[in-house]
Design a protein around this motif. Sequence first.
Motif, short mmCIF file in Angstrom:
data_model
loop_
_atom_site.label_atom_id
_atom_site.label_comp_id
_atom_site.label_asym_id
_atom_site.label_seq_id
_atom_site.Cartn_x
_atom_site.Cartn_y
_atom_site.Cartn_z
N ARG A 116 0.84 -1.21 0.00
CA ARG A 116 0.00 0.00 0.00
C ARG A 116 0.87 1.25 0.00
O ARG A 116 1.83 1.37 0.75
CB ARG A 116 -0.96 0.00 1.19
N ASN A 117 0.51 2.18 -0.85
CA ASN A 117 1.24 3.43 -0.97
C ASN A 117 0.61 4.50 -0.09
O ASN A 117 -0.59 4.72 -0.15
CB ASN A 117 1.23 3.92 -2.43
N THR A 118 1.42 5.15 0.72
CA THR A 118 0.94 6.26 1.53
C THR A 118 1.41 7.61 0.96
O THR A 118 0.76 8.63 1.14
CB THR A 118 1.41 6.14 2.98
N LYS A 119 2.55 7.59 0.29
CA LYS A 119 3.07 8.78 -0.37
C LYS A 119 3.59 8.38 -1.74
O LYS A 119 4.23 7.34 -1.88
CB LYS A 119 4.22 9.40 0.43
N ILE A 120 3.30 9.20 -2.74
CA ILE A 120 3.85 8.94 -4.06
C ILE A 120 4.27 10.25 -4.71
O ILE A 120 3.75 11.32 -4.37
CB ILE A 120 2.87 8.19 -5.00
N GLU A 121 5.22 10.13 -5.59
CA GLU A 121 5.73 11.31 -6.29
C GLU A 121 5.97 10.93 -7.74
O GLU A 121 6.56 9.90 -8.03
CB GLU A 121 7.04 11.75 -5.63
N SER A 122 5.48 11.76 -8.65
CA SER A 122 5.71 11.53 -10.07
C SER A 122 6.15 12.84 -10.69
O SER A 122 5.82 13.92 -10.20
CB SER A 122 4.45 11.00 -10.75
N GLY A 123 6.91 12.75 -11.77
CA GLY A 123 7.38 13.98 -12.39
C GLY A 123 8.01 13.74 -13.75
O GLY A 123 8.28 12.60 -14.13
N VAL A 124 8.23 14.83 -14.46
CA VAL A 124 8.92 14.77 -15.75
C VAL A 124 9.90 15.94 -15.83
O VAL A 124 9.71 16.98 -15.19
CB VAL A 124 7.96 14.83 -16.96
N ARG A 158 1.13 24.60 -3.14
CA ARG A 158 0.82 23.69 -2.04
C ARG A 158 -0.66 23.68 -1.69
O ARG A 158 -1.31 24.71 -1.66
CB ARG A 158 1.62 24.09 -0.80
N SER A 159 -1.16 22.47 -1.39
CA SER A 159 -2.48 22.30 -0.81
C SER A 159 -2.34 21.37 0.40
O SER A 159 -1.22 21.02 0.78
CB SER A 159 -3.46 21.74 -1.83
N SER A 160 -3.44 20.96 0.97
CA SER A 160 -3.38 20.20 2.22
C SER A 160 -2.68 18.85 2.08
O SER A 160 -1.87 18.47 2.91
CB SER A 160 -4.80 19.96 2.76
N PHE A 161 -2.98 18.12 1.01
CA PHE A 161 -2.49 16.74 0.90
C PHE A 161 -1.51 16.50 -0.24
O PHE A 161 -0.87 15.46 -0.30
CB PHE A 161 -3.67 15.78 0.75
N TYR A 162 -1.39 17.46 -1.15
CA TYR A 162 -0.43 17.28 -2.24
C TYR A 162 0.02 18.63 -2.77
O TYR A 162 -0.62 19.66 -2.53
CB TYR A 162 -1.01 16.41 -3.36
N VAL A 207 -1.85 9.86 0.26
CA VAL A 207 -2.63 9.24 -0.82
C VAL A 207 -4.10 9.15 -0.42
O VAL A 207 -4.99 9.39 -1.24
CB VAL A 207 -2.06 7.84 -1.16
N SER A 208 -4.37 8.81 0.84
CA SER A 208 -5.75 8.67 1.30
C SER A 208 -6.50 10.00 1.33
O SER A 208 -7.73 10.01 1.37
CB SER A 208 -5.78 8.03 2.69
N GLY A 209 -5.76 11.12 1.28
CA GLY A 209 -6.41 12.43 1.33
C GLY A 209 -6.78 13.00 -0.02
O GLY A 209 -7.42 14.06 -0.09
#
Length: 346
Positions: A116-124, A158-162, A207-209
């Motif tokens: 289970r993923n709790t934090k993820i980061e993606s980018g280019v 920035r926002s609350s969860f991501y 992730v849950s947020g």
Amino acid sequence: MDNNTTYIDDFITTRNRVKEWTQYFPKRKKGKKPLPKKYHYFKRRLYAEKGNSFLFLSLRYDDNEDIFRLRINGSLKKWYFNGNTLDNLTLPQYINCMKRIALETGITYDDILGGRNTKIESGVTICLKTKFKDLLKCFIWHSGFDRVEENETTLYFRSSFYSFILYEKLIEIKSKNHYRNGRFIRTDKPFEFTKTYLRFEVKVNSVSGVKFYEEKANSVAKIIENWDEIILQMQSFFKGIEFIDVNGAEKGFKNGTFPQFKKYTLFKQIKDFGLHNYIKLFKKEVRSGSNVTKYRNEIFSLFRSQVVEDIDLREELLFEFEKKINGLLYNKINSYSNSNNTLIEE
């Protein structure tokens, strides 16, 4: 995918095997309750096949339940490619990366898929043909996010969860690193870069947020299943950022009408005050309502109308971003592969 935090809740091992790890005692977080005494913590580094890149592995052992929980976090991209690079993981590479982690940690691939993923980061990383100064200042606003400049080289929405993060990739690398064949190589002399490499990242701290990520990416298996949707969502976020060439030359005013003169003087006042400061003040002082979006768009249109854009930076950015996105979409890879009778490693 890049910097993720994944948990394997029922990590199967033996008590004897824990001796290969180093025991540690997590610091108590401010405002949090003390950690239960039934938990014992162990850690180690999982190094890449070559180089010094590694992932952090940590075990939590529950004395009462006799259960281990494994946490994996760190940059998958750096670990897989053995160092810093402008390359991004494709889906086949991501799958291979997960299989390699399973092999190195001694668990099954099915266990990794269920992680289970709790934090993820993606980018280019986007390569622009010309070296642009103060490019980050051109990213002005995004709905529901606070714009924060931490320094001259990094910009956050920035926002609350991501959050969204933009920075010049080469500033992250010391000047003695030379870029060649997709990665950075040490050289004795500083190398003068003539292009701009802009990095855009979506960092999900919970992730849950975030409904989209909770539904599409809360496990390794779901990331694989919804790969294209996650990539396209990143592109949608990037397109949603208001972009204005604040560095463009002024058109100036001469022998115009009074309404044109009013627009020009208002533009000068906004520019002298700073467009970012003006939008920040506007957000703070103007009451929310149905016309707020209209007025904000009028400010953006006014600023654009008074600036000479010799190069359409936004169009170039979107074009280069789409090229990168197409390279990461699995269906695009399959279409290209099949048309050239090339097998994609699974």
